[in-house]
Design an enzyme around this catalytic site. Structure first.
Site, PDB file in Angstrom:
ATOM      1  N   GLU B  46       0.847  -1.191   0.000  1.00 32.68           N
ATOM      2  CA  GLU B  46       0.000   0.000   0.000  1.00 32.68           C
ATOM      3  C   GLU B  46       0.875   1.230   0.000  1.00 32.68           C
ATOM      4  O   GLU B  46       1.766   1.364   0.837  1.00 32.68           O
ATOM      5  CB  GLU B  46      -0.895   0.023   1.246  1.00 32.68           C
ATOM      6  CG  GLU B  46      -2.080  -0.904   1.117  1.00 32.68           C
ATOM      7  CD  GLU B  46      -3.170  -0.569   2.129  1.00 32.68           C
ATOM      8  OE1 GLU B  46      -4.200  -1.242   2.080  1.00 32.68           O
ATOM      9  OE2 GLU B  46      -2.988   0.343   2.952  1.00 32.68           O
ATOM     10  N   ASP B  57      -5.555  10.271   9.563  1.00 33.05           N
ATOM     11  CA  ASP B  57      -4.270   9.745  10.000  1.00 33.05           C
ATOM     12  C   ASP B  57      -3.806  10.332  11.321  1.00 33.05           C
ATOM     13  O   ASP B  57      -4.011  11.515  11.607  1.00 33.05           O
ATOM     14  CB  ASP B  57      -3.209  10.011   8.925  1.00 33.05           C
ATOM     15  CG  ASP B  57      -3.386   9.073   7.741  1.00 33.05           C
ATOM     16  OD1 ASP B  57      -3.318   7.856   7.955  1.00 33.05           O
ATOM     17  OD2 ASP B  57      -3.634   9.563   6.626  1.00 33.05           O
ATOM     18  N   TYR B 171     -11.799  -3.112   3.363  1.00 33.38           N
ATOM     19  CA  TYR B 171     -10.831  -2.656   4.346  1.00 33.38           C
ATOM     20  C   TYR B 171     -11.573  -2.447   5.660  1.00 33.38           C
ATOM     21  O   TYR B 171     -12.339  -1.499   5.796  1.00 33.38           O
ATOM     22  CB  TYR B 171     -10.186  -1.358   3.852  1.00 33.38           C
ATOM     23  CG  TYR B 171      -8.982  -0.879   4.630  1.00 33.38           C
ATOM     24  CD1 TYR B 171      -8.970  -0.845   6.029  1.00 33.38           C
ATOM     25  CD2 TYR B 171      -7.846  -0.440   3.960  1.00 33.38           C
ATOM     26  CE1 TYR B 171      -7.857  -0.396   6.719  1.00 33.38           C
ATOM     27  CE2 TYR B 171      -6.729   0.017   4.641  1.00 33.38           C
ATOM     28  CZ  TYR B 171      -6.740   0.035   6.021  1.00 33.38           C
ATOM     29  OH  TYR B 171      -5.651   0.492   6.701  1.00 33.38           O
TER      30      TYR B 171
END
Ligand SMILES: Cc1ncc(COP(=O)(O)O)c(C=O)c1O
Lengths: 391, 267
Positions: B46, B57, B171
């Site tokens: 990735e 994040d 995911y």
């Protein structure tokens, strides 16, 4: 799996998956609260009994004589806390209670929205954490102390440009992790659906009052309404009720050191379409799509995006966008203080500065309403540093 | 056939997926980092496209994005990095990016450039399925798998909607929160994996917070087809910024240990 409601093609709900259910829950709760007489009654009661609504529409005798047209100020500086922000935070804090959330988080730039969230949390008994960029903490010290005094925790943000945009990022990161018990009190008409609609709805009371007050005092609608634009909540708050009326609506952005310098916060005047903080709107970005650093003397306008509804109404031409520089705003800050005995926030000073420029095009019977979104006590120190206090 | 689909078809054991920010610490070194990950046993790679405002994040990946941007990593540079890797590796490559970078380039152009660079899947972190009609169409046209997140908060109805629109793999976000390492994998996470396992035949990749071999093993036992490790890898890069040789040695050792924990037991 329908896409969310939009303003033209602007808006949407561009968020990490973890937040989707919270936004859908908020959308549902807001719709229920809008139709709930008991909720509306408690909101209306706290706005009048506690916050001090309605705020006056003040005729400015000296300024009107000096500028050669009729100048009115919509006095959101007189709302409890010193800015329009409380209209929204009381609404959202009540809604958070309605949803059973037990913690509030907020971002703040100038500190006004942080203070307004701290006030709402204190009076309703809900703990508040406020994210604030380190740069803004340094230049808005008074509001940092006020938030602490009101019982809120101020969390400094050291990432990125350390201003409002980074405070929003950090509040979103908190919310992703705390979404079960926490409501994010977003401070402007930005962010993913339903925030832009919800915040504008809570702020629309400004324009509803102003329209009635102007009709009462003048027997007619104003010719032009001006408001400063950071994210756009005080602007859409006063504009919304007038959208269908033959009234010029002008949003005044942070021209910073001048649009040609690249150091400004004028997303409507100089931005391009893109997605920041969950909505498609005009924003300031580089050629590859990285969000640009912004600059304004007014911390509350130092933001690279703007609400999707304002983006749409500017795109269609219904709303005009303009910008004034730091030094023009600083001059207007001193001007209104001396002329009317009213110290405006540096944010609101942008609208006043543009009004001074625009007055030349208006005649003695023309009526101008300026949204005085906040008072300037918080800015006196910063203005003094820049020589904007003496003479 | 897309390399991601083929990988899951041809392999019985779970995939170890390693993440690095393309351009961290700089574009050239980043290619060497990614090659090291692949050589050390990463099954799926990735690559993060650095963004100025990565709201999903945590601090470790935020700092990596900042390093990459400071070193001049543009989206063009990211595609060049992928192309360089594709030239000598057959590993499936998934690109993680944020919405504004895709819209800025133009959706169609972005996916054409991704295909040309040898990228097999694209996950736009801040684009839920509701807003994704345009990108799914562009992805299909380019033969790229549109990857979507499923969070512990996602309702059953929306899980179904996502399953119907995703391809490549799902995911699964293992925690409420941003990327970053966590001490353990919670029991709820394992229950979430088992629940999703019962709902779809799509491969399930579990990420966010995985950093220890025990995390890998318990996710695989619960039925994960892949585990994704990001912040722990990026933290190793950060720790060895001055010394590339040490950096590569530490990365290889870490990947080998983590890779081993996926076990070779059939999925
Ligand atoms: C007094 C005042 N006016 C205006 C703004 C800008 O926000 P908005 O454009 O949402 O009204 C701020 C923001 O902090 C503010 O404090």
């Amino acid at each position: 799996m329908d896409s969310s409601p939009r303003f033209g093609h602007f808006g949407g709900r561009y968020v990490p998956e973890t937040l989707m259910e919270a936004l859908l829950e908020l959308e549902g709760a807001f719709a229920r609260a809008q139709a709930d007489v008991a909720f509306q009654r408690s909101l209306s009661s706290i706005l009048t009994e506690y916050a001090g609504r309605p705020t006056p529409l003040t005729f400015c005798t000296n300024t009107s004589r000096n500028l050669g047209c009729k100048v009115y100020l919509k006095r959101e500086d007189l709302l409890h806390g010193g800015a329009h922000k409380l209209n929204n935070t009381l609404g959202q804090a009540l809604l958070a209670q309605y949803m059973g959330k037990t913690r509030l988080i907020a971002e703040t730039g100038a500190g006004q929205h942080g203070v307004a969230t701290a006030i709402a949390g204190a009076v309703l008994g809900i703990p508040v954490d406020v994210y604030m960029g380190a740069t803004d903490i340094a230049r808005q010290g008074l509001n940092v102390d006020r938030m602490a005094l009101l019982g809120a925790r101020v969390i400094p943000v050291h990432s990125g440009s350390r201003t409002l945009k980074d405070a929003v990022n950090e509040a979103l990161r908190d919310w992703v992790a705390s979404v079960g018990d926490t409501h994010y009190v977003l401070g402007s008409i930005v962010g993913p659906h339903p925030f832009p609609v919800m915040v504008r709805t809570f702020q629309s009371i400004i324009g509803e009052e102003a329209r009635e007050q102007c009709l009462h005092k003048e027997g007619c609608l104003p010719d032009v309404i001006l408001a400063c634009v950071g994210g756009g909540s005080n602007a859409m708050g006063i504009f919304h009720r007038f959208i269908g009326d033959p009234v010029r609506l002008i949003g005044v952005e942070a021209g910073g050191e001048g649009l040609h310098t690249g150091r400004h916060g004028a997303s409507l005047c100089a931005g391009t379409e893109g997605v920041l903080h969950g909505a498609l709107s005009y924003l300031l970005q580089d050629a590859a799509g990285q969000i640009a650093d912004t600059h304004s003397i007014a911390a509350g306008l130092d933001y690279p995006g703007v609400g999707p509804e304002l983006s749409h109404l500017t795109h269609t031409g219904r709303i005009e966008a303009a910008a004034v520089t730091d030094s023009e705003a600083l001059e207007a800050f001193g001007y209104l203080s001396r002329m009317e005995g009213i110290i405006p926030a540096l944010e609101s000073s942008h609208a006043i500065a543009y009004a001074m420029r625009l007055a030349g095009q208006l005649g003695p019977d023309d009526i101008m309403v300026i949204n005085l979104s906040g008072r300037g006590d918080k800015d006196v120190g910063e203005a003094a540093l820049r020589g904007g206090v003496s003479g | 056939m897309n390399r991601i689909d083929r990988w899951f078809l041809e392999h019985a054991a779970p995939a170890f997926t390693g993440f690095t920010v393309a351009g961290d610490p700089d574009p050239e070194a980043s290619v060497r980092v990614a090659r090291t990950l692949v050589d050390a046993g990463v099954d799926i790679l990735e690559l993060g496209m650095p963004f100025s405002d990565p709201v999903a994040d945590g601090p470790v990946i935020q700092r990596a994005d900042q390093r990459a941007l400071a070193a001049g990593t543009t989206p063009d540079a990211v595609f060049a990095i992928a192309r360089a890797l594709r030239a000598d590796a057959g590993v499936p490559i998934v690109l993680l990016t944020y919405c504004n970078l895709v819209l800025n380039r133009g959706i169609g152009q972005f996916y054409r450039d991704a295909r040309e660079a040898g990228i097999d899947g694209v996950l736009i972190v801040d684009m839920p399925v509701e807003e994704s009609d345009g990108v799914r169409e562009a992805a299909r046209a380019a033969g790229i798998a549109p990857i979507f997140l499923v969070a512990p908060t996602t309702s059953a109805a929306r899980q179904d909607g996502i399953i119907a629109r995703a391809s490549g793999f799902l995911y699964l976000v293992s925690v409420l929160g941003v990327t970053g390492t966590r001490n353990r994998v919670a029991e709820e996470t394992l229950a979430f994996i088992r629940q999703m396992r019962s709902r779809t035949a799509l491969p399930l990749a579990v990420g966010f917070g995985i950093s220890e071999p025990e995390h890998v093993a318990s996710c695989c036992e619960a039925g994960a087809d892949a585990v994704i490790v990001g912040s722990a890898i990026v933290a190793i890069i950060e720790r060895h910024l001055g010394d590339e040789e040490e950096m590569m040695a530490a990365l290889s050792a870490y990947i080998a240990t983590m890779r081993a924990a996926t076990g070779e037991a059939p999925r």
